[in-house]
Design an enzyme around this catalytic site. Structure first.
Site, PDB file in Angstrom:
ATOM      1  N   LEU A   1     -11.826  38.883 -18.777  1.00 22.07           N
ATOM      2  CA  LEU A   1     -11.208  38.940 -20.222  1.00 22.07           C
ATOM      3  C   LEU A   1     -10.737  40.629 -19.584  1.00 22.07           C
ATOM      4  O   LEU A   1     -11.098  41.495 -20.138  1.00 22.07           O
ATOM      5  CB  LEU A   1     -12.444  38.645 -21.119  1.00 22.07           C
ATOM      6  CG  LEU A   1     -12.381  37.636 -21.167  1.00 22.07           C
ATOM      7  CD1 LEU A   1     -13.395  37.372 -22.818  1.00 22.07           C
ATOM      8  CD2 LEU A   1     -11.352  36.868 -22.126  1.00 22.07           C
ATOM      9  N   HIS A   2      -9.464  41.175 -19.505  1.00 22.21           N
ATOM     10  CA  HIS A   2      -9.111  42.260 -18.799  1.00 22.21           C
ATOM     11  C   HIS A   2      -7.669  42.418 -18.993  1.00 22.21           C
ATOM     12  O   HIS A   2      -6.961  41.245 -18.658  1.00 22.21           O
ATOM     13  CB  HIS A   2      -9.499  42.389 -16.974  1.00 22.21           C
ATOM     14  CG  HIS A   2      -8.912  43.461 -16.873  1.00 22.21           C
ATOM     15  ND1 HIS A   2     -10.045  45.342 -17.787  1.00 22.21           N
ATOM     16  CD2 HIS A   2      -7.934  44.150 -16.293  1.00 22.21           C
ATOM     17  CE1 HIS A   2      -8.832  45.825 -17.220  1.00 22.21           C
ATOM     18  NE2 HIS A   2      -8.331  45.519 -16.605  1.00 22.21           N
ATOM     19  N   ALA A   3      -6.662  43.418 -20.054  1.00 20.60           N
ATOM     20  CA  ALA A   3      -5.696  43.385 -19.947  1.00 20.60           C
ATOM     21  C   ALA A   3      -5.047  42.627 -21.152  1.00 20.60           C
ATOM     22  O   ALA A   3      -5.260  42.254 -21.577  1.00 20.60           O
ATOM     23  CB  ALA A   3      -4.408  43.280 -18.011  1.00 20.60           C
TER      24      ALA A   3
ATOM     25  N   PRO B   1      -4.977  39.107 -21.495  1.00 20.61           N
ATOM     26  CA  PRO B   1      -5.588  37.713 -21.881  1.00 20.61           C
ATOM     27  C   PRO B   1      -6.847  38.681 -23.014  1.00 20.61           C
ATOM     28  O   PRO B   1      -7.103  37.657 -24.341  1.00 20.61           O
ATOM     29  CB  PRO B   1      -6.999  37.824 -20.700  1.00 20.61           C
ATOM     30  CG  PRO B   1      -5.437  37.475 -19.559  1.00 20.61           C
ATOM     31  CD  PRO B   1      -4.699  38.747 -19.615  1.00 20.61           C
TER      32      PRO B   1
END
Length: 88
Positions: free
Chosen positions: A14-16, A18
């Protein structure tokens, strides 16, 4: 309070991108949606920064929850995104 456990499907976690897509979907729900890494404290799912502070990586289990009218649908909408590979 409806909740759903799902594994993070995006390879970057759950980074950038997404996180931005999940936050946008969560913020659009009629109720406040929360997300927590298994064993951790819940944060507001409508905030990209909150999602990134979870440090939820690929394959990590997260718990999505909400309370109020429309909570089940809100949880399902966010859970479907988290369980989808959003890297593309």
């Amino acid at each position: 309070m409806p909740e759903k456990r799902v594994a993070v499907a995006s390879k970057v976690g759950l980074h950038a991108r997404p996180a931005a897509l999940v936050a946008k979907t969560a913020a659009a729900q009629p109720v406040a949606v929360q997300i927590a890494k298994a064993g951790g404290n819940p944060v507001a799912a409508g905030s990209v920064l909150n999602l990134m502070t979870l440090a939820a990586g690929y394959g990590d289990e997260v718990i999505i929850s909400a309370e109020g009218e429309g909570a089940e649908e809100a949880v399902e909408a966010v859970a479907q995104l988290v369980a989808t590979d959003l890297d593309a």
